[in-house]
Design a protein around this motif. Structure first.
Motif, PDB file in Angstrom:
ATOM      1  N   PRO A 103       0.894  -1.015   0.064  1.00 49.02           N
ATOM      2  CA  PRO A 103       0.022   0.074   0.079  1.00 49.02           C
ATOM      3  C   PRO A 103       0.886   1.369   0.109  1.00 49.02           C
ATOM      4  CG  PRO A 103      -0.510  -1.519   1.561  1.00 49.02           C
ATOM      5  CD  PRO A 103       0.609  -2.053   1.235  1.00 49.02           C
ATOM      6  N   PRO A 104       0.398   2.330  -0.554  1.00 47.20           N
ATOM      7  CA  PRO A 104       1.100   3.606  -0.631  1.00 47.20           C
ATOM      8  C   PRO A 104       1.536   3.982   1.042  1.00 47.20           C
ATOM      9  CG  PRO A 104      -1.075   3.939  -1.306  1.00 47.20           C
ATOM     10  CD  PRO A 104      -0.802   2.587  -1.410  1.00 47.20           C
ATOM     11  N   CYS A 125      13.044 -10.953  -6.437  1.00 47.56           N
ATOM     12  CA  CYS A 125      12.125 -10.025  -6.532  1.00 47.56           C
ATOM     13  C   CYS A 125      12.436  -8.990  -7.476  1.00 47.56           C
ATOM     14  CB  CYS A 125      11.787  -9.443  -5.117  1.00 47.56           C
ATOM     15  SG  CYS A 125      10.263  -8.208  -5.233  1.00 47.56           S
ATOM     16  N   SER A 126      11.914  -8.683  -8.683  1.00 49.14           N
ATOM     17  CA  SER A 126      12.193  -7.667  -9.591  1.00 49.14           C
ATOM     18  C   SER A 126      11.939  -6.526  -9.144  1.00 49.14           C
ATOM     19  CB  SER A 126      11.807  -8.086 -10.792  1.00 49.14           C
ATOM     20  OG  SER A 126      10.502  -8.048 -11.035  1.00 49.14           O
ATOM     21  N   ASP A 127      10.964  -6.124  -8.291  1.00 50.81           N
ATOM     22  CA  ASP A 127      10.313  -4.857  -8.189  1.00 50.81           C
ATOM     23  C   ASP A 127       9.273  -4.807  -7.176  1.00 50.81           C
ATOM     24  OD1 ASP A 127      10.072  -2.029  -8.258  1.00 50.81           O
ATOM     25  OD2 ASP A 127       9.157  -2.218 -10.162  1.00 50.81           O
ATOM     26  N   VAL A 128       8.915  -3.996  -6.123  1.00 45.89           N
ATOM     27  CA  VAL A 128       7.967  -3.564  -5.262  1.00 45.89           C
ATOM     28  C   VAL A 128       7.334  -2.448  -5.672  1.00 45.89           C
ATOM     29  CG1 VAL A 128       7.283  -3.554  -2.965  1.00 45.89           C
ATOM     30  CG2 VAL A 128       9.073  -5.227  -3.568  1.00 45.89           C
ATOM     31  N   VAL A 129       5.987  -2.515  -5.903  1.00 45.49           N
ATOM     32  CA  VAL A 129       5.265  -1.132  -6.456  1.00 45.49           C
ATOM     33  C   VAL A 129       4.270  -1.009  -5.369  1.00 45.49           C
ATOM     34  CG1 VAL A 129       5.857  -1.514  -9.061  1.00 45.49           C
ATOM     35  CG2 VAL A 129       3.752  -2.510  -8.277  1.00 45.49           C
ATOM     36  N   ASP A 130       3.792   0.322  -5.650  1.00 46.05           N
ATOM     37  CA  ASP A 130       2.543   0.542  -4.845  1.00 46.05           C
ATOM     38  C   ASP A 130       1.472   0.058  -5.457  1.00 46.05           C
ATOM     39  OD1 ASP A 130       0.804   3.071  -5.615  1.00 46.05           O
ATOM     40  OD2 ASP A 130       3.017   3.776  -6.256  1.00 46.05           O
ATOM     41  N   GLY A 155      -6.073   2.523  -0.577  1.00 46.79           N
ATOM     42  CA  GLY A 155      -4.980   3.427  -1.145  1.00 46.79           C
ATOM     43  C   GLY A 155      -5.326   4.272  -2.312  1.00 46.79           C
ATOM     44  N   ILE A 156      -5.115   5.536  -2.417  1.00 46.32           N
ATOM     45  CA  ILE A 156      -5.711   6.511  -3.127  1.00 46.32           C
ATOM     46  C   ILE A 156      -4.486   7.017  -4.090  1.00 46.32           C
ATOM     47  CG2 ILE A 156      -6.986   8.531  -3.404  1.00 46.32           C
ATOM     48  CD1 ILE A 156      -7.589   7.421  -0.270  1.00 46.32           C
ATOM     49  N   SER A 157      -4.385   7.255  -5.281  1.00 45.14           N
ATOM     50  CA  SER A 157      -3.495   7.885  -6.186  1.00 45.14           C
ATOM     51  C   SER A 157      -4.206   8.669  -7.190  1.00 45.14           C
ATOM     52  CB  SER A 157      -2.653   6.599  -6.744  1.00 45.14           C
ATOM     53  OG  SER A 157      -1.884   5.964  -5.795  1.00 45.14           O
ATOM     54  N   LEU A 158      -3.727   9.795  -7.410  1.00 40.62           N
ATOM     55  CA  LEU A 158      -4.128  10.519  -8.386  1.00 40.62           C
ATOM     56  C   LEU A 158      -2.852  10.883  -9.563  1.00 40.62           C
ATOM     57  CD1 LEU A 158      -6.030  13.791  -7.709  1.00 40.62           C
ATOM     58  CD2 LEU A 158      -4.384  13.758  -9.569  1.00 40.62           C
ATOM     59  N   PHE A 159      -3.324  10.607 -10.787  1.00 41.48           N
ATOM     60  CA  PHE A 159      -2.589  10.660 -11.756  1.00 41.48           C
ATOM     61  C   PHE A 159      -3.049  11.712 -12.915  1.00 41.48           C
ATOM     62  CE2 PHE A 159      -2.387   6.366 -10.171  1.00 41.48           C
ATOM     63  CZ  PHE A 159      -1.032   5.878 -10.280  1.00 41.48           C
ATOM     64  N   GLN A 160      -1.676  12.185 -13.375  1.00 39.12           N
ATOM     65  CA  GLN A 160      -2.281  13.316 -14.475  1.00 39.12           C
ATOM     66  C   GLN A 160      -0.959  13.431 -15.411  1.00 39.12           C
ATOM     67  OE1 GLN A 160      -3.219  17.396 -13.337  1.00 39.12           O
ATOM     68  NE2 GLN A 160      -4.917  17.388 -14.586  1.00 39.12           N
ATOM     69  N   ASP A 161      -0.976  13.195 -16.688  1.00 38.44           N
ATOM     70  CA  ASP A 161      -0.029  13.006 -17.815  1.00 38.44           C
ATOM     71  C   ASP A 161       0.950  12.017 -17.262  1.00 38.44           C
ATOM     72  OD1 ASP A 161      -1.449  15.058 -19.298  1.00 38.44           O
ATOM     73  OD2 ASP A 161      -0.243  16.767 -17.854  1.00 38.44           O
ATOM     74  N   HIS A 163       1.972  11.132 -14.650  1.00 37.71           N
ATOM     75  CA  HIS A 163       2.803  11.483 -13.382  1.00 37.71           C
ATOM     76  C   HIS A 163       1.713  11.364 -12.083  1.00 37.71           C
ATOM     77  CE1 HIS A 163       6.005  13.152 -15.626  1.00 37.71           C
ATOM     78  NE2 HIS A 163       5.102  13.720 -16.225  1.00 37.71           N
ATOM     79  N   LEU A 164       2.491  10.684 -11.207  1.00 36.09           N
ATOM     80  CA  LEU A 164       1.653  10.486  -9.629  1.00 36.09           C
ATOM     81  C   LEU A 164       1.765  12.022  -9.121  1.00 36.09           C
ATOM     82  CD1 LEU A 164       0.488   8.695  -7.676  1.00 36.09           C
ATOM     83  CD2 LEU A 164       2.638   8.002  -6.965  1.00 36.09           C
ATOM     84  N   LEU A 165       0.585  12.516  -8.764  1.00 35.44           N
ATOM     85  CA  LEU A 165       0.614  13.810  -8.350  1.00 35.44           C
ATOM     86  C   LEU A 165       0.226  13.571  -6.931  1.00 35.44           C
ATOM     87  CD1 LEU A 165      -1.768  15.768 -10.595  1.00 35.44           C
ATOM     88  CD2 LEU A 165       0.844  15.591 -10.868  1.00 35.44           C
ATOM     89  N   ARG A 166      -0.435  12.670  -6.388  1.00 32.12           N
ATOM     90  CA  ARG A 166      -0.838  12.511  -5.094  1.00 32.12           C
ATOM     91  C   ARG A 166      -0.958  11.390  -4.638  1.00 32.12           C
ATOM     92  NH1 ARG A 166      -2.814  16.729  -1.565  1.00 32.12           N
ATOM     93  NH2 ARG A 166      -2.936  18.181  -3.639  1.00 32.12           N
ATOM     94  N   VAL A 167      -0.753  10.962  -3.323  1.00 33.42           N
ATOM     95  CA  VAL A 167      -0.904   9.348  -3.055  1.00 33.42           C
ATOM     96  C   VAL A 167      -1.109   9.543  -1.565  1.00 33.42           C
ATOM     97  CG1 VAL A 167       1.444   8.909  -2.457  1.00 33.42           C
ATOM     98  CG2 VAL A 167      -0.148   7.308  -2.983  1.00 33.42           C
ATOM     99  N   GLY A 168      -2.111   8.432  -0.986  1.00 29.52           N
ATOM    100  CA  GLY A 168      -2.351   8.488   0.374  1.00 29.52           C
ATOM    101  C   GLY A 168      -3.153   6.961   0.609  1.00 29.52           C
ATOM    102  N   ASP A 169      -2.751   6.628   1.868  1.00 23.37           N
ATOM    103  CA  ASP A 169      -3.304   5.326   2.313  1.00 23.37           C
ATOM    104  C   ASP A 169      -4.038   5.435   3.716  1.00 23.37           C
ATOM    105  OD1 ASP A 169      -3.430   2.320   1.939  1.00 23.37           O
ATOM    106  OD2 ASP A 169      -2.011   2.208   3.542  1.00 23.37           O
ATOM    107  N   GLU A 170      -4.960   4.975   3.925  1.00 20.76           N
ATOM    108  CA  GLU A 170      -5.782   4.837   5.090  1.00 20.76           C
ATOM    109  C   GLU A 170      -5.825   3.541   5.790  1.00 20.76           C
ATOM    110  OE1 GLU A 170      -6.555   7.679   7.062  1.00 20.76           O
ATOM    111  OE2 GLU A 170      -5.576   9.087   5.757  1.00 20.76           O
ATOM    112  N   PRO A 171      -6.014   3.071   6.998  1.00 23.46           N
ATOM    113  CA  PRO A 171      -6.315   1.957   7.670  1.00 23.46           C
ATOM    114  C   PRO A 171      -7.728   1.491   7.710  1.00 23.46           C
ATOM    115  CG  PRO A 171      -5.686   3.361   9.356  1.00 23.46           C
ATOM    116  CD  PRO A 171      -5.451   4.160   8.043  1.00 23.46           C
TER     117      PRO A 171
END
Length: 281
Positions: A103-104, A125-130, A155-161, A163-171
């Motif tokens: 999670p982010p 393990c080649s990668d760990v992504v959010d 998990g909340i992610s906001l993308f534009q063009d 690019h990841l503009l904003r990310v958040g995570d809540e339990p």
């Protein structure tokens, strides 16, 4: 919109439901991608071919992860090891690498724990992504808002063009829905979880857990600072209710899309992120 992705989700869901979990032969020259999604309620193992089409899929209930944190390392390693062994046997290949996800906002230590689970199960393990980025990868989104509601976190992610503009995570997630349902129906946790997953009880269950969903929408609005980039898409196993997206939309005041088989969006995106040489024929 998302016609191709919907077809992939349907295909993967069929693989998970059938036995064996494979539907094609693999040639030695194929480059395979593997994804391991360590979820709060399930671990999902994905194998894609070089065209990102699912060729193997398995999902197992677990108690190894809680709120995005690996809490039972040995159980997680054992489950992933057995999943890898079954996939190798049915595909007649050696799976050499896999990607994982977190999670982010989760600590670097837990990112390392996810990588270690994959490594100790016998793969690099080649990668760990959010997780929301993995979901965006699967959906092919460069502009939009991804809300990934898993078992333990949202998990909340906001993308534009792109690019990841904003990310958040809540339990808050499906686990918290189950707690509310258990309290309302005076059930133990396992019985409430089984009831929540019963498609014949979906409408009755959603009436009980709806306040949790509305709270998730308020969290999304706060994390994105009231600036939601379209499309807004909800994914993750906890969104598997007919009224989930419409409830989210009503709370946010904007259109919200749900996906069929939403619990498999992120796992497939994780596999798409595998950068290693995943197999030997």
């Amino acid at each position: 919109m998302f016609e191709k992705q919907t077809a992939l989700l349907k295909k993967f869901s069929q693989l998970v439901d059938q036995e064996p979990h494979v539907n094609t032969e693999v040639t030695p020259d194929q480059h395979l991608r593997v994804g391991v999604d360590l979820g709060t309620s399930t671990i999902v193992f994905v194998v894609l071919n070089e065209n990102n089409v699912p060729i193997y899929g398995e999902s197992i209930r677990d108690h190894a992860v809680r709120d995005g944190i690996v809490v039972n390392y040995r159980e997680a390693v054992d489950i992933v090891t057995h999943m890898r062994e079954r996939a190798q046997s049915q595909l007649n290949v050696t799976l050499k690498s896999a990607a994982g996800a977190i999670p982010p906002g989760v600590s670097a230590a837990n990112s390392k724990a996810v990588a270690n689970v994959i490594e100790d199960s016998g793969m690099h393990c080649s990668d760990v992504v959010d997780e929301p980025t993995a979901a965006a990868t699967m959906l092919g989104i460069t502009d939009g808002t991804i809300v990934d509601v898993g078992g333990g976190t949202t998990g909340i992610s906001l993308f534009q063009d792109g690019h990841l503009l904003r990310v958040g995570d809540e339990p808050t997630g499906g686990y918290h829905m189950t707690l509310v349902l258990a309290g309302n129906r005076q059930l133990d946790h396992d019985a409430a979880e089984q009831l929540k997953r019963d498609p014949t009880q979906q409408n009755n269950v959603f009436m009980v857990v709806k306040p949790v969903v509305e709270n998730m929408a308020h969290i999304t609005d706060r994390v994105t600072n009231h600036h939601l980039v379209q499309p807004v898409v909800v994914v993750g196993g906890a969104t598997n209710f007919d009224a989930f997206a419409s409830t989210f939309s009503k709370q946010l005041g904007v259109p919200v899309m749900g996906m069929p088989n939403p619990d498999f969006v992120t796992p497939i995106g994780i596999a798409m992120s595998d950068k290693g040489a995943a197999s030997d024929g």
